[in-house]
Design a protein around this motif. Structure first.
Motif, short mmCIF file in Angstrom:
data_model
loop_
_atom_site.label_atom_id
_atom_site.label_comp_id
_atom_site.label_asym_id
_atom_site.label_seq_id
_atom_site.Cartn_x
_atom_site.Cartn_y
_atom_site.Cartn_z
N GLN A 83 0.83 -1.20 0.00
CA GLN A 83 0.00 0.00 0.00
C GLN A 83 0.87 1.26 0.00
N ILE A 84 1.93 1.25 0.79
CA ILE A 84 2.86 2.39 0.83
C ILE A 84 3.51 2.59 -0.53
N ASN A 85 4.00 1.53 -1.13
CA ASN A 85 4.64 1.65 -2.45
C ASN A 85 3.68 2.20 -3.49
N THR A 86 2.44 1.72 -3.48
CA THR A 86 1.45 2.22 -4.42
C THR A 86 1.19 3.71 -4.21
N LEU A 87 0.99 4.09 -2.95
CA LEU A 87 0.74 5.49 -2.63
C LEU A 87 1.91 6.38 -3.02
N GLU A 88 3.09 6.02 -2.57
CA GLU A 88 4.25 6.89 -2.78
C GLU A 88 4.66 6.96 -4.24
N ASN A 89 4.48 5.90 -5.00
CA ASN A 89 4.82 5.93 -6.42
C ASN A 89 3.76 6.62 -7.27
N SER A 90 2.60 6.95 -6.67
CA SER A 90 1.58 7.68 -7.41
C SER A 90 1.72 9.19 -7.24
N ARG A 91 2.61 9.63 -6.39
CA ARG A 91 2.81 11.07 -6.16
C ARG A 91 3.51 11.70 -7.38
N ILE A 92 3.33 13.01 -7.52
CA ILE A 92 4.07 13.72 -8.56
C ILE A 92 5.55 13.70 -8.17
N GLY A 93 6.41 13.73 -9.13
CA GLY A 93 7.84 13.68 -8.85
C GLY A 93 8.28 12.24 -8.59
N VAL A 94 9.52 12.10 -8.21
CA VAL A 94 10.10 10.78 -7.97
C VAL A 94 10.24 10.57 -6.47
N SER A 95 9.57 9.54 -5.97
CA SER A 95 9.67 9.20 -4.55
C SER A 95 10.83 8.25 -4.34
N ASN A 96 11.74 8.62 -3.45
CA ASN A 96 12.85 7.74 -3.06
C ASN A 96 12.44 7.02 -1.79
N ILE A 97 12.21 5.71 -1.91
CA ILE A 97 11.71 4.90 -0.80
C ILE A 97 12.86 4.06 -0.25
N ASN A 98 13.15 4.23 1.04
CA ASN A 98 14.20 3.46 1.70
C ASN A 98 13.58 2.65 2.83
N GLN A 99 14.03 1.42 2.95
CA GLN A 99 13.47 0.51 3.94
C GLN A 99 14.59 -0.11 4.76
N SER A 100 14.40 -0.19 6.08
CA SER A 100 15.39 -0.83 6.96
C SER A 100 14.67 -1.44 8.16
N ASN A 101 15.33 -2.39 8.79
CA ASN A 101 14.80 -2.98 10.01
C ASN A 101 15.33 -2.22 11.22
N ILE A 102 14.47 -2.03 12.22
CA ILE A 102 14.88 -1.40 13.47
C ILE A 102 14.36 -2.26 14.61
N ASN A 103 14.96 -2.08 15.78
CA ASN A 103 14.55 -2.82 16.97
C ASN A 103 13.82 -1.86 17.90
N LEU A 104 12.56 -2.18 18.19
CA LEU A 104 11.76 -1.37 19.11
C LEU A 104 11.48 -2.21 20.35
N GLY A 105 12.33 -2.10 21.33
CA GLY A 105 12.14 -2.83 22.58
C GLY A 105 12.10 -4.34 22.40
N GLY A 106 12.92 -4.86 21.51
CA GLY A 106 12.97 -6.30 21.28
C GLY A 106 12.06 -6.78 20.17
N VAL A 107 11.26 -5.89 19.60
CA VAL A 107 10.39 -6.24 18.48
C VAL A 107 11.02 -5.64 17.21
N ILE A 108 11.22 -6.49 16.20
CA ILE A 108 11.78 -6.01 14.94
C ILE A 108 10.67 -5.34 14.13
N ALA A 109 10.94 -4.12 13.72
CA ALA A 109 9.98 -3.34 12.93
C ALA A 109 10.64 -2.94 11.62
N ILE A 110 9.82 -2.54 10.66
CA ILE A 110 10.31 -2.03 9.38
C ILE A 110 10.12 -0.51 9.39
#
Length: 162
Positions: A83-110
């Motif tokens: 859903q994020i990719n669809t939304l961000e790629n539909s915007r005017i201009g070029v969307s640079n999308i970066n993704q990484s994993n982070i640790n939130l109190g022992g829970v891995i999040a994106i």
């Protein structure tokens, strides 16, 4: 339903606990018993509970930071990423999308960050950041409201579950 509304009103009316954040500003702890989490937010911001989550914002903005919660069986992290990719790629201009994993109190999040020079040329503070995680059968989707604010990192790192 009336009982649920009364409980929500009681929860909002409870005197919040004041916390001093790392940048020395005052924050309140918001606790959501519907979705089993708590999180800190700037003390001068309002809280807006919705059917699928909660929004936080200043008096001069609509819900700026938002947490949406879904049953993982109906909407998982891959559905949200799509859903994020669809939304961000539909915007005017070029969307640079970066993704990484982070640790939130022992829970891995994106963590997904999105920049777009054309969008930022119209709105200088434009910058989107999303945090997505799955925990105990629920998918949590946090958003910064497309406004660059260094406090958003303190916000999502304060997320805890019970």
């Amino acid at each position: 339903k009336q009982l649920q509304q009364l409980l929500v009103q009681q929860q909002i009316q409870q005197k919040p606990q004041v916390i001093i954040s790392p940048n020395n500003s005052q924050w309140f702890r918001y606790t959501d018993s519907r979705f089993n989490f708590s999180i800190l937010h700037p003390a001068d911001w309002y809280v807006n509970q919705t059917q699928i989550g909660v929004g936080f914002g200043s008096a001069s903005s609509s819900d700026q930071w938002v947490i949406q919660v879904f049953e993982t069986a109906s909407k998982d992290k891959n559905d949200i990423l799509q859903q994020i990719n669809t939304l961000e790629n539909s915007r005017i201009g070029v969307s640079n999308i970066n993704q990484s994993n982070i640790n939130l109190g022992g829970v891995i999040a994106i963590r997904v960050s999105v920049s777009n020079e054309l969008q930022a040329s119209y709105i200088p503070s434009w910058y989107t950041e999303y945090i997505i995680l799955e925990y105990q059968g629920k998918t949590y989707w946090l958003s910064n409201g497309a406004i660059r604010d260094g406090r958003f990192e303190d916000f999502y790192h304060s997320l805890s579950f019970f």
